[in-house]
Design a protein around this motif. Structure first.
Motif, PDB file in Angstrom:
ATOM      1  N   SER A  10       0.848  -1.189   0.000  1.00 16.38           N
ATOM      2  CA  SER A  10       0.000   0.000   0.000  1.00 16.38           C
ATOM      3  C   SER A  10       0.878   1.231   0.000  1.00 16.38           C
ATOM      4  CB  SER A  10      -0.914   0.008   1.228  1.00 16.38           C
ATOM      5  OG  SER A  10      -1.825   1.078   1.186  1.00 16.38           O
ATOM      6  N   GLN A  11       0.519   2.197  -0.823  1.00 16.14           N
ATOM      7  CA  GLN A  11       1.238   3.463  -0.832  1.00 16.14           C
ATOM      8  C   GLN A  11       0.384   4.584  -0.263  1.00 16.14           C
ATOM      9  OE1 GLN A  11       2.445   3.746  -4.995  1.00 16.14           O
ATOM     10  NE2 GLN A  11       4.530   3.239  -4.405  1.00 16.14           N
ATOM     11  N   THR A  12      -0.864   4.637  -0.663  1.00 10.52           N
ATOM     12  CA  THR A  12      -1.745   5.729  -0.237  1.00 10.52           C
ATOM     13  C   THR A  12      -2.518   5.405   1.030  1.00 10.52           C
ATOM     14  OG1 THR A  12      -3.622   4.918  -1.529  1.00 10.52           O
ATOM     15  CG2 THR A  12      -2.082   6.424  -2.651  1.00 10.52           C
ATOM     16  N   GLY A  13      -2.529   4.146   1.426  1.00 15.26           N
ATOM     17  CA  GLY A  13      -3.308   3.715   2.575  1.00 15.26           C
ATOM     18  C   GLY A  13      -4.650   3.113   2.207  1.00 15.26           C
ATOM     19  N   HIS A  14      -5.056   3.228   0.945  1.00 22.19           N
ATOM     20  CA  HIS A  14      -6.348   2.666   0.536  1.00 22.19           C
ATOM     21  C   HIS A  14      -6.374   1.151   0.707  1.00 22.19           C
ATOM     22  CE1 HIS A  14      -7.272   6.349  -2.220  1.00 22.19           C
ATOM     23  NE2 HIS A  14      -7.387   6.621  -0.939  1.00 22.19           N
ATOM     24  N   THR A  15      -5.327   0.487   0.284  1.00 25.10           N
ATOM     25  CA  THR A  15      -5.284  -0.971   0.402  1.00 25.10           C
ATOM     26  C   THR A  15      -5.254  -1.385   1.870  1.00 25.10           C
ATOM     27  OG1 THR A  15      -4.119  -1.094  -1.705  1.00 25.10           O
ATOM     28  CG2 THR A  15      -4.089  -3.063  -0.345  1.00 25.10           C
ATOM     29  N   LEU A  16      -4.537  -0.636   2.697  1.00 23.07           N
ATOM     30  CA  LEU A  16      -4.503  -0.968   4.118  1.00 23.07           C
ATOM     31  C   LEU A  16      -5.871  -0.803   4.765  1.00 23.07           C
ATOM     32  CD1 LEU A  16      -1.083   0.332   5.478  1.00 23.07           C
ATOM     33  CD2 LEU A  16      -1.861  -2.023   5.162  1.00 23.07           C
ATOM     34  N   GLN A  17      -6.674   0.128   4.295  1.00 26.46           N
ATOM     35  CA  GLN A  17      -8.038   0.261   4.805  1.00 26.46           C
ATOM     36  C   GLN A  17      -8.828  -1.020   4.524  1.00 26.46           C
ATOM     37  OE1 GLN A  17     -10.209   3.891   3.746  1.00 26.46           O
ATOM     38  NE2 GLN A  17      -8.254   4.876   3.343  1.00 26.46           N
ATOM     39  N   ASP A  47       6.745 -18.136   5.417  1.00 34.28           N
ATOM     40  CA  ASP A  47       5.406 -17.621   5.728  1.00 34.28           C
ATOM     41  C   ASP A  47       4.377 -18.269   4.807  1.00 34.28           C
ATOM     42  OD1 ASP A  47       6.323 -15.777   7.713  1.00 34.28           O
ATOM     43  OD2 ASP A  47       6.850 -14.349   6.129  1.00 34.28           O
ATOM     44  N   LEU A  48       4.699 -18.332   3.542  1.00 37.47           N
ATOM     45  CA  LEU A  48       3.787 -18.921   2.561  1.00 37.47           C
ATOM     46  C   LEU A  48       3.568 -20.410   2.825  1.00 37.47           C
ATOM     47  CD1 LEU A  48       2.083 -18.845  -0.013  1.00 37.47           C
ATOM     48  CD2 LEU A  48       4.216 -19.076  -1.327  1.00 37.47           C
ATOM     49  N   LEU A  49       4.631 -21.125   3.079  1.00 42.40           N
ATOM     50  CA  LEU A  49       4.529 -22.570   3.266  1.00 42.40           C
ATOM     51  C   LEU A  49       3.777 -22.945   4.539  1.00 42.40           C
ATOM     52  CD1 LEU A  49       8.059 -23.762   2.093  1.00 42.40           C
ATOM     53  CD2 LEU A  49       5.899 -23.766   0.811  1.00 42.40           C
ATOM     54  N   SER A  50       3.731 -22.059   5.512  1.00 41.29           N
ATOM     55  CA  SER A  50       3.015 -22.370   6.759  1.00 41.29           C
ATOM     56  C   SER A  50       1.559 -21.912   6.724  1.00 41.29           C
ATOM     57  CB  SER A  50       3.741 -21.760   7.959  1.00 41.29           C
ATOM     58  OG  SER A  50       3.764 -20.352   7.862  1.00 41.29           O
ATOM     59  N   ALA A  51       1.131 -21.283   5.627  1.00 43.56           N
ATOM     60  CA  ALA A  51      -0.223 -20.741   5.533  1.00 43.56           C
ATOM     61  C   ALA A  51      -1.237 -21.801   5.100  1.00 43.56           C
ATOM     62  CB  ALA A  51      -0.245 -19.572   4.549  1.00 43.56           C
ATOM     63  N   ASP A  52      -2.432 -21.692   5.677  1.00 46.55           N
ATOM     64  CA  ASP A  52      -3.560 -22.530   5.270  1.00 46.55           C
ATOM     65  C   ASP A  52      -4.478 -21.771   4.319  1.00 46.55           C
ATOM     66  OD1 ASP A  52      -3.093 -24.907   7.008  1.00 46.55           O
ATOM     67  OD2 ASP A  52      -3.281 -23.383   8.571  1.00 46.55           O
ATOM     68  N   GLY A  53      -4.233 -20.490   4.151  1.00 47.68           N
ATOM     69  CA  GLY A  53      -4.964 -19.624   3.241  1.00 47.68           C
ATOM     70  C   GLY A  53      -4.176 -18.342   3.073  1.00 47.68           C
ATOM     71  N   ILE A  54      -4.424 -17.619   1.977  1.00 47.23           N
ATOM     72  CA  ILE A  54      -3.669 -16.389   1.720  1.00 47.23           C
ATOM     73  C   ILE A  54      -4.589 -15.316   1.149  1.00 47.23           C
ATOM     74  CG2 ILE A  54      -2.883 -17.162  -0.570  1.00 47.23           C
ATOM     75  CD1 ILE A  54      -0.217 -15.655   0.032  1.00 47.23           C
ATOM     76  N   VAL A  55      -4.348 -14.099   1.593  1.00 47.38           N
ATOM     77  CA  VAL A  55      -5.030 -12.927   1.064  1.00 47.38           C
ATOM     78  C   VAL A  55      -3.960 -12.062   0.414  1.00 47.38           C
ATOM     79  CG1 VAL A  55      -6.355 -10.849   1.640  1.00 47.38           C
ATOM     80  CG2 VAL A  55      -6.816 -13.004   2.835  1.00 47.38           C
ATOM     81  N   LEU A  56      -4.210 -11.672  -0.826  1.00 48.74           N
ATOM     82  CA  LEU A  56      -3.298 -10.824  -1.590  1.00 48.74           C
ATOM     83  C   LEU A  56      -3.943  -9.449  -1.691  1.00 48.74           C
ATOM     84  CD1 LEU A  56      -2.722 -13.428  -4.426  1.00 48.74           C
ATOM     85  CD2 LEU A  56      -1.209 -13.004  -2.466  1.00 48.74           C
ATOM     86  N   ALA A  57      -3.330  -8.452  -1.082  1.00 51.30           N
ATOM     87  CA  ALA A  57      -3.901  -7.109  -1.052  1.00 51.30           C
ATOM     88  C   ALA A  57      -2.920  -6.130  -1.687  1.00 51.30           C
ATOM     89  CB  ALA A  57      -4.203  -6.690   0.384  1.00 51.30           C
ATOM     90  N   THR A  58      -3.377  -5.464  -2.746  1.00 50.46           N
ATOM     91  CA  THR A  58      -2.482  -4.583  -3.492  1.00 50.46           C
ATOM     92  C   THR A  58      -3.240  -3.439  -4.139  1.00 50.46           C
ATOM     93  OG1 THR A  58      -0.772  -4.518  -5.229  1.00 50.46           O
ATOM     94  CG2 THR A  58      -2.677  -5.906  -5.644  1.00 50.46           C
ATOM     95  N   PRO A  59      -2.552  -2.316  -4.323  1.00 53.48           N
ATOM     96  CA  PRO A  59      -3.129  -1.303  -5.202  1.00 53.48           C
ATOM     97  C   PRO A  59      -2.848  -1.695  -6.649  1.00 53.48           C
ATOM     98  CG  PRO A  59      -1.044  -0.515  -4.317  1.00 53.48           C
ATOM     99  CD  PRO A  59      -1.312  -1.862  -3.691  1.00 53.48           C
ATOM    100  N   GLU A  60      -3.612  -1.121  -7.538  1.00 53.20           N
ATOM    101  CA  GLU A  60      -3.302  -1.268  -8.954  1.00 53.20           C
ATOM    102  C   GLU A  60      -2.380  -0.120  -9.322  1.00 53.20           C
ATOM    103  OE1 GLU A  60      -5.769  -2.233 -12.885  1.00 53.20           O
ATOM    104  OE2 GLU A  60      -6.208  -0.275 -12.057  1.00 53.20           O
ATOM    105  N   MET A  65      -0.352  -5.112 -10.588  1.00 51.54           N
ATOM    106  CA  MET A  65      -0.197  -5.161  -9.135  1.00 51.54           C
ATOM    107  C   MET A  65       0.991  -4.298  -8.715  1.00 51.54           C
ATOM    108  SD  MET A  65       1.588  -8.888  -8.604  1.00 51.54           S
ATOM    109  CE  MET A  65       1.034  -9.661 -10.107  1.00 51.54           C
ATOM    110  N   ALA A  66       1.085  -3.978  -7.439  1.00 50.64           N
ATOM    111  CA  ALA A  66       2.231  -3.227  -6.919  1.00 50.64           C
ATOM    112  C   ALA A  66       3.512  -4.021  -7.125  1.00 50.64           C
ATOM    113  CB  ALA A  66       2.031  -2.928  -5.439  1.00 50.64           C
ATOM    114  N   GLY A  67       4.595  -3.324  -7.349  1.00 51.13           N
ATOM    115  CA  GLY A  67       5.893  -3.972  -7.538  1.00 51.13           C
ATOM    116  C   GLY A  67       6.303  -4.829  -6.356  1.00 51.13           C
ATOM    117  N   LYS A  68       5.956  -4.402  -5.141  1.00 53.69           N
ATOM    118  CA  LYS A  68       6.304  -5.183  -3.953  1.00 53.69           C
ATOM    119  C   LYS A  68       5.563  -6.517  -3.936  1.00 53.69           C
ATOM    120  CE  LYS A  68       7.585  -1.151  -1.337  1.00 53.69           C
ATOM    121  NZ  LYS A  68       7.279  -0.266  -0.235  1.00 53.69           N
TER     122      LYS A  68
END
Length: 152
Positions: A10-17, A47-60, A65-68
């Motif tokens: 997140s850069q602007t904070g919108h994705t973090l909201q 972190d990925l290998l220990s996850a049972d589910g994943i949420v991908l949150a990014t700005p466009e 998607m964000a470079g990060k």
């Protein structure tokens, strides 16, 4: 205990909201569901290998998607090959335009991992509104419920 990895940029904070809203209903489930919120640049293969589910949150950004977020995929894709197939995932996207470039690019990569998109993305075009936040909360409830009852 199930673990949900939330990788965000997140850069602007919108994705973090959107991430904050998504996590709000999950906080009461701390004895059943462990939330692991990570900025994309800090999330690791472990972190990925220990996850049972994943949420991908990014700005466009520039119709993508964000470079990060892309960097997270670049660092984990080949080492995780074949180890995360079937992982349920959900996307949260904030966009200045239509957001489809970010969604399509992440879907393509998630398909390569063999992940399963279990709920529609939450897409906030323009300013994040109360409706976007409510949709993120609802998807948080749905994803957690599905994980905890073994639906995905």
């Amino acid at each position: 205990m199930k673990q949900l990895l939330i990788v965000h940029a997140s850069q602007t904070g919108h994705t973090l909201q959107l991430v904050e809203a998504f996590c709000r209903p999950l906080l009461v489930l701390s004895t059943e569901l462990q939330l692991c919120r990570m900025p994309a640049q800090e999330a690791t293969l472990d972190d990925l290998l220990s996850a049972d589910g994943i949420v991908l949150a990014t700005p466009e950004n520039f119709g993508y998607m964000a470079g990060k977020m892309k960097d997270f995929f670049d660092r984990t894709f080949y080492p995780a090959q074949g180890l995360t197939a079937g992982l349920p995932y959900l996307m949260l996207v904030s966009a200045g335009t239509d957001g489809q470039g970010a969604i399509q690019s992440m879907r393509r990569i998630a398909t390569g991992y063999g992940w399963k998109e279990v709920l529609p993305p939450v897409l906030a075009c323009g300013e994040v509104t109360a409706e976007h936040l409510a949709a993120a909360e609802q998807q948080g409830e749905y994803l957690a419920a599905g994980m905890l009852i073994g639906r995905w």
